[in-house]
Enzyme design. Structure first.
Site, mmCIF file in Angstrom:
data_model
loop_
_atom_site.group_PDB
_atom_site.id
_atom_site.type_symbol
_atom_site.label_atom_id
_atom_site.label_comp_id
_atom_site.label_asym_id
_atom_site.label_seq_id
_atom_site.Cartn_x
_atom_site.Cartn_y
_atom_site.Cartn_z
ATOM 1 C CG HIS A 33 -21.809 6.175 4.399
ATOM 2 N ND1 HIS A 33 -20.912 7.211 4.208
ATOM 3 C CD2 HIS A 33 -22.600 6.520 5.450
ATOM 4 C CE1 HIS A 33 -21.160 8.153 5.096
ATOM 5 N NE2 HIS A 33 -22.176 7.755 5.866
ATOM 6 C CB THR A 59 15.208 -11.057 -3.234
ATOM 7 O OG1 THR A 59 16.521 -11.148 -3.792
ATOM 8 C CG2 THR A 59 15.064 -9.721 -2.523
ATOM 9 C CB ILE A 105 15.599 -0.634 -0.070
ATOM 10 C CG1 ILE A 105 15.199 -1.736 -1.048
ATOM 11 C CG2 ILE A 105 16.373 -1.226 1.099
ATOM 12 C CD1 ILE A 105 16.375 -2.403 -1.742
#
Length: 460
Positions: free
Chosen positions: A445, A41, A187
């Site tokens: 910073h 997947t 999804i």
């Protein structure tokens, strides 16, 4: 006629399962079974291609309106076919094909690939195939890494409409003018962002009254506010019927009588584990509605059979499946030195817009476990780089235990959330107190991580 063969190791599924056979396994005969595309997947229809679409959508959305930065920009259009070629033609498909070719090639002569569906016909015995040939294969050890599939509701399956899922939505022929998305999870949220940013009108229909309902409440509510400004939301409703018009459009009739019409329909109602397709009972493997039952080491109820990833956990996260694959590989090779699945600190990211990232306990979970909870919600817009971005929606929420100084959870929504979360993951894994995490390192910073620093400093 059915051929038979025996292997030292059988691996079913080539998502995270395919990372197991490294050089430590060279002396074993191995069968790999994959009925679809190598890579599973994540590679083919999930994490990787979706994020390539997401990144393009992010750029389109940013270009559509930069007035807050005193810029005049606009988003005109997308070359949909070219995006697909860049994502699939040049990246995903060659990688999937290459992975299969590698396993079939001379570099891994101890591995045999079977390319048909596998199902158990007995203990440690599978029926499968190789091309047109049927095989029955047995293994001393079997690893199930069979993943999950889209859960499509009956009202959609039985309607007769043409619907899409995450498996084919990115390969549709052209970008639609409008889309109905059914669902309210990850999804749905990611594809709603992708398509709306590229120019599609998106309507979302969701049974729950909130999108991403399982998130920490502050993050969830902020996301729903943003979603309402971008998409046509029908929350707290179900679909009664679906039909196709003469022009091919899809019309959904909701439980309150409202109708929603769009060019295409995307079913995004979660995913279900594939264990119910394996005939697990024949092998004596316990499961709950397809979710394979495993112990903390990945062992199933059947001797010599292991399971990992979406087949056996509810996280449905690639990084968890990868971690479990590493543990199973070790455990198969070292049965006297088993490693547990690493489930203590599991982060997750959602690549919608804004990005969302989470790790550890939500505030509600923390208060149910602890009476000394301390919480800080830090706005992106209150630090210098947040000023530079003119950000008005980003949040970092940190949860700690004031009696111990321990970090309990962190939840972010905003730019680079999935990157900024890493500091909190490190703190939780190494049990670094939130004061130490804030004070014992530099924070550049005026970089964006200062929003993390200030959130930590704000805990009591």
């Amino acid at each position: 006629m059915t051929s038979t063969a025996h292997f030292d190791l059988i691996i079913v599924g080539t998502g995270s399962g395919n990372m197991i056979p490294d050089d430590r396994f060279d002396d074993l005969s191995i069968a790999i079974v994959e009925e679809d595309r190598f890579g599973g997947t994540c590679l083919n229809v999930g994490c990787i291609p979706t994020k390539m679409f997401v990144y393009a959508a992010d750029r389109a959305l940013e270009a559509s309106d930069s007035s807050a930065l005193s810029l005049t920009t606009s988003y005109d259009s997308v070359d949909w076919a070219d995006v697909q070629e860049r994502v699939f033609g040049k990246r995903i498909d060659p990688i999937a094909a290459g992975g299969e070719a590698y396993r079939r090639g001379d570099e891994t002569p101890n591995i045999t690939v079977f390319d048909q569906h596998a199902r158990f016909v007995g203990p440690r015995t599978l029926a499968t195939g190789q091309g047109p040939t049927e095989w029955t294969i047995t293994g001393d050890t079997i690893i199930l890494a069979t993943g999950a599939r889209t859960n499509v509701l009956d009202v959609v399956k039985n309607s007769g409409i043409r619907y899409y899922t995450n498996k084919d939505i990115m390969r549709m022929e052209k970008l639609p003018a409008s889309m109905i998305i059914q669902g309210g999870g990850v999804i749905a949220a990611e594809f709603a962002h992708v398509f709306s940013a590229l120019g599609t009108k998106v309507s979302i229909i969701n049974r729950s009254e909130k999108l991403l309902k399982n998130l920490d409440a502050d993050i969830r509510d902020r996301f729903n506010e943003i979603a309402a400004s971008r998409w046509d939301l029908h929350l707290g409703h179900t679909i009664e019927s679906l039909s196709t018009g003469a022009d091919g459009s899809i019309t959904a009739v909701l439980d309150d009588g409202t109708t929603v019409t769009a060019d295409v329909f995307l079913a995004a109602t979660g995913r279900r584990p594939n264990g119910d397709l394996l005939n697990l009972e024949a092998a004596g493997i316990k499961h709950e509605r397809g979710l394979i039952t495993v112990d903390k080491y990945g062992r199933t109820s059947a001797e010599g059979v292991w399971a990992l990833g979406d087949a056996s956990n509810t996280f449905q996260l690639k990084h968890v499946a990868n971690a479990e694959a590493k543990a199973v590989a070790h455990n198969v090779l070292h049965p006297d030195d088993l490693k547990e699945y690493p489930h203590d600190v599991v982060p997750a990211g959602i690549f919608t817009h804004p990005q969302i990232a989470t790790v550890g306990l939500t505030e509600e979970e923390a208060r149910n476990r602890c009476d000394t909870v301390t919480v800080k919600v830090q706005k992106y817009g209150d630090v210098a780089f947040g000023w530079a971005m003119e950000d008005t929606t980003g949040l970092v929420k940190v949860i700690g235990d004031s009696s111990t100084g321990k970090l309990l959870g962190a939840h972010l929504i905003g730019p680079q959330a999935t990157t900024l979360i890493q500091t909190f993951i490190t703190g939780l894994v190494w049990d670094i107190g939130y004061k130490e995490l804030a004070h014992n390192q530099y924070w550049i910073h005026p970089a964006l991580p200062e929003v993390v620093e200030n959130a930590l400093l704000g805990l009591d």
